[in-house]
Design a protein around this motif. Structure first.
Motif, PDB file in Angstrom:
ATOM      1  N   THR A 103      37.302 -21.494 -18.127  1.00  0.00           N
ATOM      2  CA  THR A 103      36.388 -20.630 -18.699  1.00  0.00           C
ATOM      3  C   THR A 103      36.072 -21.107 -20.064  1.00  0.00           C
ATOM      4  OG1 THR A 103      36.871 -18.921 -17.245  1.00  0.00           O
ATOM      5  CG2 THR A 103      35.469 -18.244 -18.760  1.00  0.00           C
ATOM      6  N   VAL A 129      31.841 -26.717  -9.561  1.00  0.00           N
ATOM      7  CA  VAL A 129      32.991 -27.319  -9.015  1.00  0.00           C
ATOM      8  C   VAL A 129      33.076 -28.714  -9.478  1.00  0.00           C
ATOM      9  CG1 VAL A 129      34.017 -28.167  -6.763  1.00  0.00           C
ATOM     10  CG2 VAL A 129      33.327 -25.910  -7.007  1.00  0.00           C
ATOM     11  N   ILE A 186      43.935 -20.937  -9.229  1.00  0.00           N
ATOM     12  CA  ILE A 186      43.426 -20.251  -8.067  1.00  0.00           C
ATOM     13  C   ILE A 186      43.815 -21.111  -6.654  1.00  0.00           C
ATOM     14  CG2 ILE A 186      41.586 -19.107  -9.509  1.00  0.00           C
ATOM     15  CD1 ILE A 186      39.801 -21.098  -7.928  1.00  0.00           C
ATOM     16  N   ASN A 222      28.659 -21.937 -12.559  1.00  0.00           N
ATOM     17  CA  ASN A 222      29.922 -21.998 -11.919  1.00  0.00           C
ATOM     18  C   ASN A 222      29.833 -23.307 -11.274  1.00  0.00           C
ATOM     19  OD1 ASN A 222      30.784 -19.500 -12.764  1.00  0.00           O
ATOM     20  ND2 ASN A 222      29.960 -18.642 -10.744  1.00  0.00           N
ATOM     21  N   TYR A 275      42.057 -25.500 -10.658  1.00  0.00           N
ATOM     22  CA  TYR A 275      42.129 -24.737 -11.934  1.00  0.00           C
ATOM     23  C   TYR A 275      40.839 -24.109 -12.531  1.00  0.00           C
ATOM     24  CZ  TYR A 275      47.088 -25.298 -12.550  1.00  0.00           C
ATOM     25  OH  TYR A 275      48.623 -25.276 -12.113  1.00  0.00           O
ATOM     26  N   LYS A 276      40.652 -23.040 -12.601  1.00  0.00           N
ATOM     27  CA  LYS A 276      39.421 -22.457 -13.159  1.00  0.00           C
ATOM     28  C   LYS A 276      39.509 -22.385 -14.608  1.00  0.00           C
ATOM     29  CE  LYS A 276      36.477 -18.158 -12.708  1.00  0.00           C
ATOM     30  NZ  LYS A 276      36.364 -17.107 -12.313  1.00  0.00           N
ATOM     31  N   ILE A 297      29.404 -20.494  -6.637  1.00  0.00           N
ATOM     32  CA  ILE A 297      29.339 -21.739  -6.949  1.00  0.00           C
ATOM     33  C   ILE A 297      27.809 -22.187  -7.154  1.00  0.00           C
ATOM     34  CG2 ILE A 297      29.871 -24.271  -6.477  1.00  0.00           C
ATOM     35  CD1 ILE A 297      32.117 -22.383  -7.378  1.00  0.00           C
ATOM     36  N   GLU A 317      33.142 -17.633  -5.193  1.00  0.00           N
ATOM     37  CA  GLU A 317      33.093 -17.941  -6.623  1.00  0.00           C
ATOM     38  C   GLU A 317      31.668 -18.158  -7.290  1.00  0.00           C
ATOM     39  OE1 GLU A 317      35.453 -17.344  -8.754  1.00  0.00           O
ATOM     40  OE2 GLU A 317      37.353 -17.387  -7.382  1.00  0.00           O
ATOM     41  N   LEU A 340      36.955 -21.089  -2.517  1.00  0.00           N
ATOM     42  CA  LEU A 340      35.679 -21.063  -3.524  1.00  0.00           C
ATOM     43  C   LEU A 340      34.342 -20.481  -2.895  1.00  0.00           C
ATOM     44  CD1 LEU A 340      36.231 -24.838  -5.187  1.00  0.00           C
ATOM     45  CD2 LEU A 340      36.967 -22.324  -5.936  1.00  0.00           C
ATOM     46  N   PHE A 366      35.480 -25.356 -12.042  1.00  0.00           N
ATOM     47  CA  PHE A 366      36.513 -25.425 -11.058  1.00  0.00           C
ATOM     48  C   PHE A 366      37.065 -26.835 -10.951  1.00  0.00           C
ATOM     49  CE2 PHE A 366      34.136 -21.558 -10.570  1.00  0.00           C
ATOM     50  CZ  PHE A 366      35.131 -20.650 -10.401  1.00  0.00           C
ATOM     51  N   HIS A 368      32.132 -21.786 -16.153  1.00  0.00           N
ATOM     52  CA  HIS A 368      33.144 -22.136 -15.037  1.00  0.00           C
ATOM     53  C   HIS A 368      33.397 -23.116 -14.435  1.00  0.00           C
ATOM     54  CE1 HIS A 368      33.950 -17.459 -15.983  1.00  0.00           C
ATOM     55  NE2 HIS A 368      32.779 -17.265 -15.424  1.00  0.00           N
TER      56      HIS A 368
END
Length: 187
Positions: free
Chosen positions: A170, A134, A182, A132, A167-168, A44, A42, A39, A6, A4
């Motif tokens: 995937t 960022v 998000i 995940n 925006y996430k 991260i 999430e 976040l 972000f 993911h």
């Protein structure tokens, strides 16, 4: 295994001609705090950012929250529109989106900027598969990266972005599976 990304468009900044050192405004700092809150659930694993100050300041709260350093990636810095200030910023941006190969003097075409952003994205997807991540970045390069995977992310989409925005994306390997916004500016 899903990865993911972000993608975080930087928060509002104080305008200066120095692209590299332009800081966030008071509103930008407030929005950066909201990004950290959004976040926090999430899971991260790491934070990567454009080397531009406004992008770093937007995501540094997340790095502090997970107690990790920010890694810098030149591929996520904003596209260079022109070596000199343009007379009409919106007309200049519209022109480069109309013709992906066109560039203003000393600037990057959409094709060149997109290639730079995609090279960075692919490196991260390979190196940090299943994590995940960022990514602190900028509006134009963010949309150019998204446009590589799906052409619906275009000039019109860029115009509708908030500052900041999240925006996430995937991925499975380097194949985009899902995009979810998000950020909600009204919360």
């Amino acid at each position: 295994m899903r990865t993911h990304l972000f993608l975080v468009r930087h928060a509002h900044s104080i305008y200066t001609p120095d692209e590299f050192s332009r800081p966030l405004s008071e509103q930008g700092f407030a929005d950066a705090e909201r990004i950290t809150q959004i976040l926090q659930n999430e899971n991260i694993d790491l934070v990567i950012s454009s080397p531009y100050k406004r992008a770093i300041q937007t995501v540094e709260g997340i790095a502090k929250m997970i107690k990790k350093e920010i890694f810098f990636e030149d591929g996520f810095k904003e596209r260079i529109l022109s070596e000199k200030p343009v007379e009409d910023f919106h007309a200049a941006i519209a022109k480069v989106w109309e013709d992906a190969h066109f560039s203003w003097d000393g600037g990057e075409s959409n094709i060149l900027a997109q290639e730079r952003g995609i090279e960075a994205t692919n490196r991260i997807l390979k190196k940090y598969e299943g994590e995940n991540i960022v990514v602190g970045t900028h509006g134009n390069i963010m949309v150019l990266i998204m446009n590589h995977f799906d052409k619906k992310y275009d000039y019109q989409f860029w115009q509708e972005l908030d500052m900041p925005d999240i925006y996430k994306l995937t991925f499975e390997k380097n194949e985009l599976k899902e995009v979810m916004r998000i950020w909600d500016k009204d919360k």
